[in-house]
Design an enzyme around this catalytic site. Sequence first.
Site, PDB file in Angstrom:
ATOM      1  N   LYS A 194      -0.058  -0.659  13.733  1.00 47.20           N
ATOM      2  CA  LYS A 194      -1.347  -1.085  14.303  1.00 47.20           C
ATOM      3  C   LYS A 194      -1.390  -0.642  15.762  1.00 47.20           C
ATOM      4  O   LYS A 194      -0.350  -0.397  16.373  1.00 47.20           O
ATOM      5  CB  LYS A 194      -1.463  -2.601  14.202  1.00 47.20           C
ATOM      6  CG  LYS A 194      -1.515  -3.060  12.743  1.00 47.20           C
ATOM      7  CD  LYS A 194      -2.344  -4.305  12.559  1.00 47.20           C
ATOM      8  CE  LYS A 194      -2.550  -4.596  11.097  1.00 47.20           C
ATOM      9  NZ  LYS A 194      -3.880  -4.305  10.594  1.00 47.20           N
ATOM     10  N   HIS A 207       0.821  -1.217   0.000  1.00 43.35           N
ATOM     11  CA  HIS A 207       0.000   0.000   0.000  1.00 43.35           C
ATOM     12  C   HIS A 207       0.856   1.268   0.000  1.00 43.35           C
ATOM     13  O   HIS A 207       0.643   2.182  -0.784  1.00 43.35           O
ATOM     14  CB  HIS A 207      -0.943   0.023   1.208  1.00 43.35           C
ATOM     15  CG  HIS A 207      -1.826  -1.194   1.325  1.00 43.35           C
ATOM     16  ND1 HIS A 207      -2.289  -1.880   0.241  1.00 43.35           N
ATOM     17  CD2 HIS A 207      -2.339  -1.837   2.415  1.00 43.35           C
ATOM     18  CE1 HIS A 207      -3.053  -2.896   0.643  1.00 43.35           C
ATOM     19  NE2 HIS A 207      -3.087  -2.890   1.961  1.00 43.35           N
TER      20      HIS A 207
HETATM   21  C1  BG6 Z   1      -4.978  -4.711   4.473  1.00 45.25           C
HETATM   22  C2  BG6 Z   1      -4.127  -5.200   5.604  1.00 45.25           C
HETATM   23  O1  BG6 Z   1      -4.316  -4.896   3.244  1.00 45.25           O
HETATM   24  O2  BG6 Z   1      -5.246  -3.335   4.640  1.00 45.25           O
HETATM   25  C3  BG6 Z   1      -4.800  -4.955   6.926  1.00 45.25           C
HETATM   26  O3  BG6 Z   1      -3.912  -6.608   5.430  1.00 45.25           O
HETATM   27  C4  BG6 Z   1      -5.200  -3.491   7.047  1.00 45.25           C
HETATM   28  O4  BG6 Z   1      -3.962  -5.325   7.995  1.00 45.25           O
HETATM   29  C5  BG6 Z   1      -5.969  -3.042   5.820  1.00 45.25           C
HETATM   30  O5  BG6 Z   1      -6.005  -3.363   8.207  1.00 45.25           O
HETATM   31  C6  BG6 Z   1      -6.266  -1.566   5.843  1.00 45.25           C
HETATM   32  O6  BG6 Z   1      -7.154  -1.248   4.837  1.00 45.25           O
HETATM   33  P1  BG6 Z   1      -8.130   0.004   4.984  1.00 45.25           P
HETATM   34  O7  BG6 Z   1      -8.796   0.096   3.649  1.00 45.25           O
HETATM   35  O8  BG6 Z   1      -9.071  -0.285   6.101  1.00 45.25           O
HETATM   36  O9  BG6 Z   1      -7.267   1.179   5.284  1.00 45.25           O
END
Ligand code: BG6
Length: 494
Positions: A339, A242
Site C-alpha cells: 500500500k 489474491h
Molecule cells: C481487497 C483488500 O481484498 O482488495 C484491499 O482488502 C485492497 O485492501 C483491494 O485495496 C484491492 O482490490 P482492487 O480490485 O481495487 O484491486
Amino acid sequence: MGSLTESYAFVIFGASGDLAKRKIYPTLWLLYRDNSIPKNTVFLGYARSDLTKDQVRERCAPFVKVTREDQESYEDFWRRNHYLRGSYDQRRDFETLNELINQTAGLGANRLFYLAVMPTVFESVTSNLRGCCMAGKGGDGTWTRVVIEKPFGKDSESSAKLSRHLASLFPEEELFRIDHYLGKEMVQNLMQVRFGNRIFGPTWNRDNIASIFISFKEPFGTQGRGGYFDEFGIIRDVMQNHLLQILCLVAMEKPCSTAADDIRDEKVKVLKCMQELTLDNVVLGQYEGDPEGEGEAKDGYLDDPTVPAGSVTPTYALAVAHINNERWDGVPFILRCGKALNERKAEVRIQYRDVAGDVFLGQSKRNELVIRVQPGEAIYCKVMTKTPGMSFGLEETELDLTYGDRYKGAKLPDAYERLILDVFCGSQMHFVRSDELAEAWRIFTPLLHKIEKEKPKPIPYKYGSRGPAEADAKLAENNFKYYGSYKWTKPSSL
Ligand code: BG6
C-alpha cells in the site's frame, strides 16, 4: 439459472455497511439493468441499523450510475427492494426474515444470501440461515446459495474451524467463497492464454522460465481503515488470497476440462507442492509519511488514529515461494504487494531465461510475458528486435495486446458483476473451494505466527515510493533481472 417462472430472493446481510453500498447494491443494479439476472428477483437488505429502504438507497447513491434512460428501470429495481432490521444471533429475527422472503419472493423462491458482515458473525448468521431460511423443503428443485468473503479465519486453525462449521450446515456446492481477483478479466484470461494457444505451452516450465513475479501495488494507504487492516496486515489482506490465487492459475497443469472442480483440483495440486514460507524469504515494510507529499501522503501508517501506537503490522510484503514439482522446481515465484506505493498496478511478469549461446555480445535482454491485470488490461511480450533501418543492432520492444486499443469500446464487467452472476448460475469455477483454502493457510500460517511472535520491525518506506530497497535486492537474488532500460508506455487511448 432455471426457468423464468422461478423467483429469486437475494438477501444482503450487512446492508447498512460499506461493502454493501459500494459494491453489492451497485452491482445488483447493473445486473438488473442489463437483464443479466431474472427480473423476478427480490432484494432484501438486512442489518442491525434502524434504517428504511430509502435510506439504504440514499447511501448507495454516490456509487451507482444511472442515466436518464435507465431511470425507470432504476425505480423498478428499488421497488423490488426491501429492508429488514434484525440481529445476527436471534432466531426469531431470522424467522421474520424467512416470512418476508416468503411474502415477497414466494414460497418456491431460490435463495441467495450474501454475507457482507464482520467475520465475527459468520457463524451465527449461517447457523440461523440453516435453521430458518432455507429454500424449499428439499427435493422440490429450489436451491439456497451462501456467499462469503474473506477473512476466512486468520490462520489454519481458525479457518479450519470456520470451514468445519460451514460444512456442518451446507454442502460445498452451496458455498461460494469470493476472492474478487478471480472475477477480473485478466485473471480469468490466464486459462485462455495458456491453454488456448500452442505458442506458450512448450516454454511454460523451468527449462525456459527464470522467475515469475506477481505484483500488486496501490498508491494509497489505509484511508482510515487502519483499525481493521492492523488486525490482518498486507499478507492476509492481499498475498495469501489474491496473489496466491493468481499463482495457482499461472502454475497449474492443464485441467481435464473447464468444469469447476477439474480446475480447482489442479489449483490444489499446485498448493500441495508448495512448502511453508519462511521469514528469510520475505521482506516486510511499513509506510511512513512523506513530509513533501500532499493530503494523505503526509501521514504514515502509524499516524492513522485507528492504528495502535507502535504497530509493526506490514503494509508491504515481498515473499519468494517455490513449487516443488517437475515443471517448476527451482523457479522462484515472487509475490509482492504493498500500500502507499508509487502507482496502482497489478500484473504477472513471467521472465524467461537468458538466450543460450548469445551471439549479440551480451546485448540481449530477457524476454518477458506480462499480463497486466489493472489498470489498462493488457498482455505484452517484451522481445528483442533488430533496430529498424541500417543498423544491425538489437533493441527491446514489445508485442502488445492492449485491450483499450484492440477491443475499443468493449465492456469489461467489474469482478463483482461476474461473480454475483456466477452465483445465480451456480458456477463455482471462480470461487475458492475449502481444500484450496486450507492449503493456502498451511503455506502462510507458520510465517504469520512467527511474525506475530517475534514482531520483526518492518522496513520503513516513504509514502508514494517504490517500497523498501531491500525488496530489489531480493528480486535480484531470485533470478529476476531488472534492467530499468525499458518501460511499457501506456497507449494514448488509455
Ligand atoms: C481487497 C483488500 O481484498 O482488495 C484491499 O482488502 C485492497 O485492501 C483491494 O485495496 C484491492 O482490490 P482492487 O480490485 O481495487 O484491486
